[in-house]
Design a protein around this motif. Sequence first.
Motif, PDB file in Angstrom:
ATOM      1  N   ILE A  54      29.824 -27.473  21.181  1.00  0.00           N
ATOM      2  CA  ILE A  54      29.927 -26.967  19.943  1.00  0.00           C
ATOM      3  C   ILE A  54      30.991 -26.896  19.051  1.00  0.00           C
ATOM      4  O   ILE A  54      32.205 -26.764  19.542  1.00  0.00           O
ATOM      5  N   LYS A 394      29.413 -20.004  11.457  1.00  0.00           N
ATOM      6  CA  LYS A 394      28.282 -20.723  11.969  1.00  0.00           C
ATOM      7  C   LYS A 394      27.168 -19.895  12.060  1.00  0.00           C
ATOM      8  O   LYS A 394      27.545 -18.561  12.043  1.00  0.00           O
ATOM      9  N   VAL A 398      24.894 -19.745  17.574  1.00  0.00           N
ATOM     10  CA  VAL A 398      25.667 -20.699  17.849  1.00  0.00           C
ATOM     11  C   VAL A 398      27.217 -20.039  18.092  1.00  0.00           C
ATOM     12  O   VAL A 398      27.828 -20.405  19.402  1.00  0.00           O
ATOM     13  N   ALA A 402      28.982 -20.175  22.035  1.00  0.00           N
ATOM     14  CA  ALA A 402      30.428 -20.614  22.032  1.00  0.00           C
ATOM     15  C   ALA A 402      31.202 -19.472  22.448  1.00  0.00           C
ATOM     16  O   ALA A 402      32.130 -19.978  23.350  1.00  0.00           O
TER      17      ALA A 402
END
Length: 414
Positions: A54, A394, A398, A402
């Motif tokens: 990511i 983001k 996501v 992360a």
Amino acid sequence: MSTTGRSLALSRSAAGPAPWQRAAAGANLLAADGSLAVTIFEEMTTLAAASGAINLGQGSPDQDGPGTIAEAARQAIADGANQYAPGKGTLALREAVAAHQRRFYGLSPDPDTEVIITTGATEALAATLLALTGPGDEVLTFEPFYDSYGAIAGLSGAAHTTSPLLAPDFQPDLEHLAEAFTERTRVVLVNNPHNPMGTVFTREALVKIVELAERHNAIIVTDEVYEHLTFGVPHIPVASLPGAAERTVTISSAGKTFSFTGWKVGWLHGPADLVAAIRTVKQFLRYSSGSPFQPAVAAALALDKAFFAGVAAELQRKRDVLGEGLRRAGLEVFTPDGTYFINADTAPLGVSDAAALARRLPELVGVAAIPVSVFCHEGGAERTRSLLRFAFCKKNEVLEEAASRLATLGEKLA
């Protein structure tokens, strides 16, 4: 390129470093032996792609802004706004910029003589420094600094000087700042809200900057592209402070606020004499650009204030999601008051070289970040050696993934 062509391109001129070398050196891309490095953004993006990590390195949103703004651009294309716009930008967008500054900050730039539309904030910065500085001058910025500042100062031939932002609040060190100003300081470049540190400067700090600029007859250039991305603290444009407007060039853009970074629509405003000088240079960089995007951005700037507050509130929630993951990893987190970057200190995990860790991070936990030291000169790089910058612009899912991956970092290093 042929070998001969390459050697010619990479050679020094008799007068000293070539312009490209000054630009590369200013952005920390030139090694002592003269070899070129790629930008840290390119390096980390490549590592992220190779490992499927990511990418929280580059500050690029992973979803577009409001559909109504995109539709306005499509309509402009359909309506034939596909040829050159006026060199200083369409009148509608210049008027929209002036109206925005009046509505939010009480500023009233003249759209005819005091506003220019540019190809993003980067062109505005380049045209400004190239127009107003040269050999013998100094461009003073805060450190860490956005890398293009050093590159453009290098192109202009001016010396790039700095004053530090120190942990934990990363506000200006006002005593050091006063010492950093000299009789050669032509421009003080203020990035507020600040990338990479996420700081929103206090009124006290901004008033001191104005006072020092007046004392040394320096021009204030402000990079305010994150002006609407602040969390619980107000953004104060330098030009709104007493005594500042007559010496301040204010720069911003549409990319960060509206999440259309690829449109590259920016603007600047300031005193007519400074704007005329900047426009003289700007017209030979890119005469005009983004014709169908300009009416769309004009419409976006007129959106209700609730829209701008909503963008900041959503981004603050994203900041907190990522921050929690970084804390679970055992890092010391510096919670930002603005921008879409959050910084963390790797020292609690026994890591002193964040740049080395950044190169391992994609394989180690599947997340990419940027070491803060790349935004510094040598002394500043030592002060920020253990810091990493993460972007949180983001999608929620996501960031949650992360954060989950980053939470394992301490275990992986152990």
